[in-house]
Enzyme design. Sequence first.
Site, PDB file in Angstrom:
ATOM      1  N   ASP A 191      -8.872  59.556 119.929  1.00  0.00           N
ATOM      2  CA  ASP A 191      -8.531  58.984 121.230  1.00  0.00           C
ATOM      3  C   ASP A 191      -8.924  57.514 121.167  1.00  0.00           C
ATOM      4  OD1 ASP A 191      -8.454  58.041 123.809  1.00  0.00           O
ATOM      5  OD2 ASP A 191      -9.427  59.795 124.707  1.00  0.00           O
ATOM      6  N   PHE A 242     -14.910  60.895 126.982  1.00  0.00           N
ATOM      7  CA  PHE A 242     -14.019  60.778 128.132  1.00  0.00           C
ATOM      8  C   PHE A 242     -12.593  60.744 127.622  1.00  0.00           C
ATOM      9  CE2 PHE A 242     -11.484  58.391 131.230  1.00  0.00           C
ATOM     10  CZ  PHE A 242     -11.655  59.231 132.326  1.00  0.00           C
ATOM     11  N   LYS A 285      -4.171  52.165 127.783  1.00  0.00           N
ATOM     12  CA  LYS A 285      -4.862  50.965 128.263  1.00  0.00           C
ATOM     13  C   LYS A 285      -4.235  49.665 127.748  1.00  0.00           C
ATOM     14  CE  LYS A 285      -8.987  52.881 130.160  1.00  0.00           C
ATOM     15  NZ  LYS A 285      -9.618  54.112 129.743  1.00  0.00           N
TER      16      LYS A 285
END
Length: 398
Positions: free
Chosen positions: A215, A130, A244
């Site tokens: 990532d 993702f 995040k």
Amino acid sequence: MSITPLMPVYPRCDVRPVRGEGCYLIGERGERYLDFASGIAVNLLGHGHPVLTKAIADQAATLMHVSNLYGSPQGEAFARRLVDATFADTVFFTNSGAEAVECAIKTARRYHYANGNPHRHKIISFDNAFHGRTLGTISATSQPKMRDGFEPLLPGFDVVPFNDLEAAAARIDDNTAGFLLEPVQGEGGVTPATQDFLQGLRALCDEHGVLLILDEVQCGYGRTGTFFAHEQYGVIPDIMAVAKGIGGGFPMGACLATEEAAKGMVFGTHGSTYGGNPLAMAAGSAVMDVVMAPGFLDQVKATGARLRAALEQMIPNHDDLFAEVRGMGLMLGLKLKDSADARSFVAHLRDHHGLLTVSAGQNVVRILPPLVIEESHITECVERLSAGARSFAVPVAA
Ligand SMILES: *Cc1c(COP(=O)(O)O)cnc(C)c1O
């Protein structure tokens, strides 16, 4: 008209938080939830952390936003801290994780372009990955629910099985720009890369002159017990996407790169109106002050080990429901037996036991507490999980 004013792309549940206090969320009717979801690995410091809220309030009153046309003392200072704490030599600030990954992809393509190899544009990514919801980042995933109906997607992506070094090696060709992966897959099911896999990808990159793009939007920023997850593998990327946790709840992200990998990113090649504005830099610096304080990351490691042990101890008592614990640090996944459904169990914990978790692929309950949890929160989490397991009816196969 039946469409809701909020575009109905999320199946929103009945939890309607209006306030946060440390590791708890409080709903409209005053109900309290133990928040072991943290806005999906965002609220590193929990809710209302005084260092973060004060930094944001002070900066908002001083200077909230200016254009990137001007010099940025705030951006220079925070970028310097990130550079000093990581493999990177340079940082581009974004407003989200997807934008950080976009910048990483653009940086990789520009690197080969700058080297006179514009044909080397292809990114190899991995099953169950993702990377966000922009057109570029959904092009780097194989999941139909994210891709269907949005075609044509961006060309130049190839998806191969995760943790399969041979498959990755076989896919490299003259057009390959780099590998893009999460060292610990989050949405995909809390699946860490194996040591051999990540190390092997690094070796393939060196051998073929392609770039390793990590990532770490979800697994980075102290979540696994080191500042970034790749440190635990002894593997150094060329480019890395971060978001995040970096703002602790303030929307921001960053793309970090070595000087060599960023050689194509010259004046005019990239930009963002908001990226790295003074308010974001204040939030980022405040979070980093806490995360970099002596002993903080060791504490995350120790807390992660205790939570994991407590979860593992609980498994034999509910072995009709729980299969195993996986993950690293405070990025943990509780894999359920095939007979149970992680989404229903997450809803059950939320609605009947006041515990917030997140479901992930491969039938996993993701456990992503704030990094500041204490022993009492671990105890409370395990009590609520056990009670939830006892009251959760596993459907009997017909
Ligand atoms: C959440 C996430 C993203 C996307 O971040 P957004 O801020 O939602 O754009 C990208 N990669 C990973 C690994 C993520 O977990």
